[in-house]
Design a protein around this motif. Sequence first.
Motif, PDB file in Angstrom:
ATOM      1  N   ASP A  26       0.796  -1.640  -0.183  1.00 17.10           N
ATOM      2  CA  ASP A  26       0.016   0.197  -0.272  1.00 17.10           C
ATOM      3  C   ASP A  26       1.040   1.469   0.039  1.00 17.10           C
ATOM      4  OD1 ASP A  26      -1.438   1.836   0.392  1.00 17.10           O
ATOM      5  OD2 ASP A  26      -3.223   1.239   2.103  1.00 17.10           O
ATOM      6  N   ALA A  27       0.702   2.043  -1.412  1.00 21.56           N
ATOM      7  CA  ALA A  27       1.327   3.156  -0.881  1.00 21.56           C
ATOM      8  C   ALA A  27       0.875   4.393  -0.158  1.00 21.56           C
ATOM      9  CB  ALA A  27       0.947   3.974  -2.557  1.00 21.56           C
ATOM     10  N   MET A  28       0.675   4.191   0.175  1.00 24.11           N
ATOM     11  CA  MET A  28       0.178   5.159   1.511  1.00 24.11           C
ATOM     12  C   MET A  28       0.489   4.843   3.398  1.00 24.11           C
ATOM     13  SD  MET A  28      -1.683   7.333  -0.103  1.00 24.11           S
ATOM     14  CE  MET A  28      -2.243   8.412   1.167  1.00 24.11           C
ATOM     15  N   THR A  29       0.395   3.344   2.630  1.00 22.96           N
ATOM     16  CA  THR A  29       0.942   3.228   4.096  1.00 22.96           C
ATOM     17  C   THR A  29       2.676   3.176   4.991  1.00 22.96           C
ATOM     18  OG1 THR A  29       1.238   0.371   4.146  1.00 22.96           O
ATOM     19  CG2 THR A  29      -0.945   2.422   5.182  1.00 22.96           C
ATOM     20  N   THR A  30       3.232   2.673   3.578  1.00 21.72           N
ATOM     21  CA  THR A  30       4.576   1.780   3.946  1.00 21.72           C
ATOM     22  C   THR A  30       5.800   2.504   2.861  1.00 21.72           C
ATOM     23  OG1 THR A  30       3.938   0.263   2.195  1.00 21.72           O
ATOM     24  CG2 THR A  30       6.485   0.791   1.524  1.00 21.72           C
ATOM     25  N   ARG A  31       6.662   2.791   3.848  1.00 22.76           N
ATOM     26  CA  ARG A  31       7.805   3.313   3.580  1.00 22.76           C
ATOM     27  C   ARG A  31       8.928   2.914   2.882  1.00 22.76           C
ATOM     28  NH1 ARG A  31       8.754   3.188  10.582  1.00 22.76           N
ATOM     29  NH2 ARG A  31       6.391   4.041  11.304  1.00 22.76           N
ATOM     30  N   LEU A  32       8.944   4.266   1.939  1.00 18.41           N
ATOM     31  CA  LEU A  32      10.060   3.986   0.696  1.00 18.41           C
ATOM     32  C   LEU A  32       9.912   5.275   0.456  1.00 18.41           C
ATOM     33  CD1 LEU A  32       8.931   0.926  -1.930  1.00 18.41           C
ATOM     34  CD2 LEU A  32       9.417   3.488  -2.646  1.00 18.41           C
ATOM     35  N   VAL A  33      11.343   5.089  -0.478  1.00 18.11           N
ATOM     36  CA  VAL A  33      11.509   6.468  -0.761  1.00 18.11           C
ATOM     37  C   VAL A  33      12.420   5.728  -2.586  1.00 18.11           C
ATOM     38  CG1 VAL A  33      12.576   7.451   0.848  1.00 18.11           C
ATOM     39  CG2 VAL A  33      14.399   5.166   0.082  1.00 18.11           C
ATOM     40  N   VAL A  34      12.327   6.112  -3.579  1.00 17.88           N
ATOM     41  CA  VAL A  34      13.214   5.905  -5.079  1.00 17.88           C
ATOM     42  C   VAL A  34      14.680   6.672  -5.251  1.00 17.88           C
ATOM     43  CG1 VAL A  34      13.246   5.516  -7.264  1.00 17.88           C
ATOM     44  CG2 VAL A  34      11.018   5.114  -5.744  1.00 17.88           C
ATOM     45  N   ALA A  35      15.779   6.076  -5.121  1.00 17.52           N
ATOM     46  CA  ALA A  35      16.883   6.390  -4.926  1.00 17.52           C
ATOM     47  C   ALA A  35      18.008   5.153  -5.770  1.00 17.52           C
ATOM     48  CB  ALA A  35      17.839   7.372  -3.438  1.00 17.52           C
ATOM     49  N   ASP A  36      18.820   5.710  -6.125  1.00 18.19           N
ATOM     50  CA  ASP A  36      20.010   4.891  -6.517  1.00 18.19           C
ATOM     51  C   ASP A  36      21.061   4.574  -5.009  1.00 18.19           C
ATOM     52  OD1 ASP A  36      21.983   3.099  -7.168  1.00 18.19           O
ATOM     53  OD2 ASP A  36      21.956   4.505  -9.434  1.00 18.19           O
ATOM     54  N   GLU A  37      21.015   4.135  -4.048  1.00 14.44           N
ATOM     55  CA  GLU A  37      22.026   3.669  -2.777  1.00 14.44           C
ATOM     56  C   GLU A  37      23.694   2.964  -3.198  1.00 14.44           C
ATOM     57  OE1 GLU A  37      20.546   1.587  -0.217  1.00 14.44           O
ATOM     58  OE2 GLU A  37      19.822  -0.296  -1.221  1.00 14.44           O
ATOM     59  N   ASN A  38      22.867   2.766  -4.555  1.00 11.68           N
ATOM     60  CA  ASN A  38      24.399   2.403  -5.251  1.00 11.68           C
ATOM     61  C   ASN A  38      25.749   3.782  -5.201  1.00 11.68           C
ATOM     62  OD1 ASN A  38      24.272  -0.461  -5.407  1.00 11.68           O
ATOM     63  ND2 ASN A  38      23.271  -0.621  -7.308  1.00 11.68           N
ATOM     64  N   ARG A  39      25.149   4.962  -5.242  1.00 11.20           N
ATOM     65  CA  ARG A  39      26.305   6.141  -5.862  1.00 11.20           C
ATOM     66  C   ARG A  39      26.452   6.667  -4.714  1.00 11.20           C
ATOM     67  NH1 ARG A  39      22.435   9.125  -9.935  1.00 11.20           N
ATOM     68  NH2 ARG A  39      22.453   8.076 -11.662  1.00 11.20           N
ATOM     69  N   THR A  40      26.128   7.417  -3.604  1.00 10.79           N
ATOM     70  CA  THR A  40      26.178   6.932  -2.662  1.00 10.79           C
ATOM     71  C   THR A  40      25.572   7.312  -1.357  1.00 10.79           C
ATOM     72  OG1 THR A  40      26.951  10.041  -2.481  1.00 10.79           O
ATOM     73  CG2 THR A  40      28.584   8.505  -2.961  1.00 10.79           C
ATOM     74  N   ASP A  41      25.809   7.810   0.182  1.00 18.42           N
ATOM     75  CA  ASP A  41      24.179   7.833   0.603  1.00 18.42           C
ATOM     76  C   ASP A  41      23.814  10.121  -0.170  1.00 18.42           C
ATOM     77  OD1 ASP A  41      26.165   9.492   2.008  1.00 18.42           O
ATOM     78  OD2 ASP A  41      26.197   8.940   3.982  1.00 18.42           O
ATOM     79  N   LYS A  42      24.893  10.644  -0.597  1.00 19.41           N
ATOM     80  CA  LYS A  42      24.381  11.717  -0.905  1.00 19.41           C
ATOM     81  C   LYS A  42      23.839  12.022  -2.189  1.00 19.41           C
ATOM     82  CE  LYS A  42      28.823  13.587   0.919  1.00 19.41           C
ATOM     83  NZ  LYS A  42      29.583  14.940   0.356  1.00 19.41           N
ATOM     84  N   THR A  43      23.134  10.442  -2.386  1.00 14.06           N
ATOM     85  CA  THR A  43      22.228  10.462  -3.870  1.00 14.06           C
ATOM     86  C   THR A  43      20.751  11.179  -3.176  1.00 14.06           C
ATOM     87  OG1 THR A  43      21.073   8.984  -5.754  1.00 14.06           O
ATOM     88  CG2 THR A  43      21.120   8.632  -4.015  1.00 14.06           C
ATOM     89  N   ILE A  44      20.130  11.944  -3.534  1.00 14.95           N
ATOM     90  CA  ILE A  44      19.178  12.163  -4.114  1.00 14.95           C
ATOM     91  C   ILE A  44      17.605  10.818  -4.725  1.00 14.95           C
ATOM     92  CG2 ILE A  44      17.295  13.902  -5.034  1.00 14.95           C
ATOM     93  CD1 ILE A  44      19.619  16.336  -5.450  1.00 14.95           C
ATOM     94  N   CYS A  45      16.730  10.964  -3.446  1.00 11.66           N
ATOM     95  CA  CYS A  45      15.859  10.289  -3.357  1.00 11.66           C
ATOM     96  C   CYS A  45      14.869  10.873  -4.235  1.00 11.66           C
ATOM     97  CB  CYS A  45      15.106  10.146  -1.993  1.00 11.66           C
ATOM     98  SG  CYS A  45      16.133   9.615  -0.474  1.00 11.66           S
ATOM     99  N   LEU A  46      14.394   9.995  -5.120  1.00 13.54           N
ATOM    100  CA  LEU A  46      13.602  10.703  -6.163  1.00 13.54           C
ATOM    101  C   LEU A  46      11.987  11.344  -6.128  1.00 13.54           C
ATOM    102  CD1 LEU A  46      14.900   9.047  -9.855  1.00 13.54           C
ATOM    103  CD2 LEU A  46      15.882  11.291  -8.646  1.00 13.54           C
ATOM    104  N   ALA A  47      11.746   9.878  -4.906  1.00 14.15           N
ATOM    105  CA  ALA A  47      10.768   9.898  -4.805  1.00 14.15           C
ATOM    106  C   ALA A  47      10.127   9.160  -3.301  1.00 14.15           C
ATOM    107  CB  ALA A  47       9.466   9.506  -5.629  1.00 14.15           C
ATOM    108  N   VAL A  48       9.437  10.036  -2.635  1.00 17.98           N
ATOM    109  CA  VAL A  48       9.439   9.419  -0.834  1.00 17.98           C
ATOM    110  C   VAL A  48       7.981   8.849  -0.698  1.00 17.98           C
ATOM    111  CG1 VAL A  48       9.696  10.286   1.512  1.00 17.98           C
ATOM    112  CG2 VAL A  48      10.794  10.938  -0.257  1.00 17.98           C
ATOM    113  N   SER A  49       7.687   8.140  -0.386  1.00 15.91           N
ATOM    114  CA  SER A  49       6.357   8.112   0.019  1.00 15.91           C
ATOM    115  C   SER A  49       6.040   8.691   1.468  1.00 15.91           C
ATOM    116  CB  SER A  49       6.207   6.212   0.520  1.00 15.91           C
ATOM    117  OG  SER A  49       6.220   6.235   1.793  1.00 15.91           O
ATOM    118  N   PRO A  50       4.183   8.405   0.499  1.00 14.59           N
ATOM    119  CA  PRO A  50       3.743   9.787   1.599  1.00 14.59           C
ATOM    120  C   PRO A  50       3.080   9.199   3.178  1.00 14.59           C
ATOM    121  CG  PRO A  50       2.079   8.828  -0.100  1.00 14.59           C
ATOM    122  CD  PRO A  50       3.028   7.889  -0.476  1.00 14.59           C
ATOM    123  N   ALA A  51       3.764   7.925   2.949  1.00 10.81           N
ATOM    124  CA  ALA A  51       3.705   7.071   4.945  1.00 10.81           C
ATOM    125  C   ALA A  51       4.996   7.729   5.492  1.00 10.81           C
ATOM    126  CB  ALA A  51       3.679   5.544   5.030  1.00 10.81           C
TER     127      ALA A  51
END
Length: 426
Positions: free
Chosen positions: A27-52
């Motif tokens: 469920d997109a409204m309750t799941t904690r999820l970010v879209v990001a390429d963590e293979n780069r570095t932890d400074k990579t920008i999250c392209l999307a953050v779930s509503p939760a």
Amino acid sequence: MEKNRVYFVIDMKSFFASVECAERGLDAMTTRLVVADENRTDKTICLAVSPALKALGVKNRCRLFEIPKNIDYIVAKPRMKKYIEYAAEIYGIYLKYIDKSDIHVYSIDESFIDATDYLKIMNMRAKEFVKMLMDEINEKLHIPSSAGIGTNLYLAKIALDLTAKKSPDKIGWLTEEKFIKELWNHRPITDFWQISTGTEERLKKFGVTDMKGITETDENLLYKEFGKNAEILIDHAWGRESCLMQDIKNYKRKSHSISSSQILPCNYEFKDAKVVLKEMIEEGCYRLVKENATTDLIHIYIGYGDLRGDGEKGTVHIGSQTNLYSKIAVKAEEFFDNNVDKFRPIRRIGYDFAELYSGSVVSFDFFTDFKREEKEAELTKSVMGIKEKYGKNAILRGRDYGEKATARERNKMIGGHNGEIEDAEN
């Protein structure tokens, strides 16, 4: 200005994150999820953050390291092809009820719809119709959305941005009268579509901090400050918009430049960075040929990767109008050799073909080898045909297989992000 029209703007909530949740059966409204390429570095920008996650204070477009360590969440690698597939399916749902001439895809996750002529056909009120579309998207694709309804395109957009979020059904609606009553005193003024922080600062010179203030300011002062854009500011302050869907459809964009830039995956040495620049210039030349255009001017930017934040930038005159890689690349390489510090690490590379000329007509000088240039032009078209049929990596130069070359990986990307469709990982 036509009256009694009804427009929708429908926006998918945290679209990339919602797609990744849908792919995982979550469920997109309750799941904690970010879209990001963590293979780069932890400074990579999250392209999307779930509503939760947003509900916990995590901001959209944050960097991975900025997410509090005490929050558990899923990191999903960007998959642009997958998002495009979902966007196409959403568009297909619209087409079941609305002709494409009445739909304007504003972005991958947001569309404008002129619903005026369909309300009678569907025997529905505006809110019923837009809710039906939203429900069908959610039922078929599991993507939540919000919507704005307005009597013009501008009000529909403002209803989406400012009033839908406060509504339990995520649907906002505005008329000119309702706009004046409810939003004239809304602050900050930058919450309104197309008002930037720069515009905000310029308005402050006249003591204006909200839309009502614009309507009370001498129009001559506004025109002196903003030129013809003052007309848009004044109209929007009253909730007016003269642009119709047919005006959007009839608009033909004129391309005045072709540009590209990239942040390298790590600090590059001089010789490796030059390879990447040549790869980028070649891709730009393909774009010139595809658009049937030529150029005689390049802007180049090279950013260093050490602690000093300066870089090298300059304008390169080719000497003639052309779209041939051999002529453009040699000038770009000369700039690189003559201006870039050979002993400093390089992290950013960018170029801009700043002056484009329509048509494939090129200019020549006394030393032009016509046969060679004609042969190169034909070869370029042949290579482009193969790439379009079999993919950008179907034909590559030997340099593209170098350890530090980036063209092969970038050819798999869409919008600078991973374009491959991979299995979703939990």
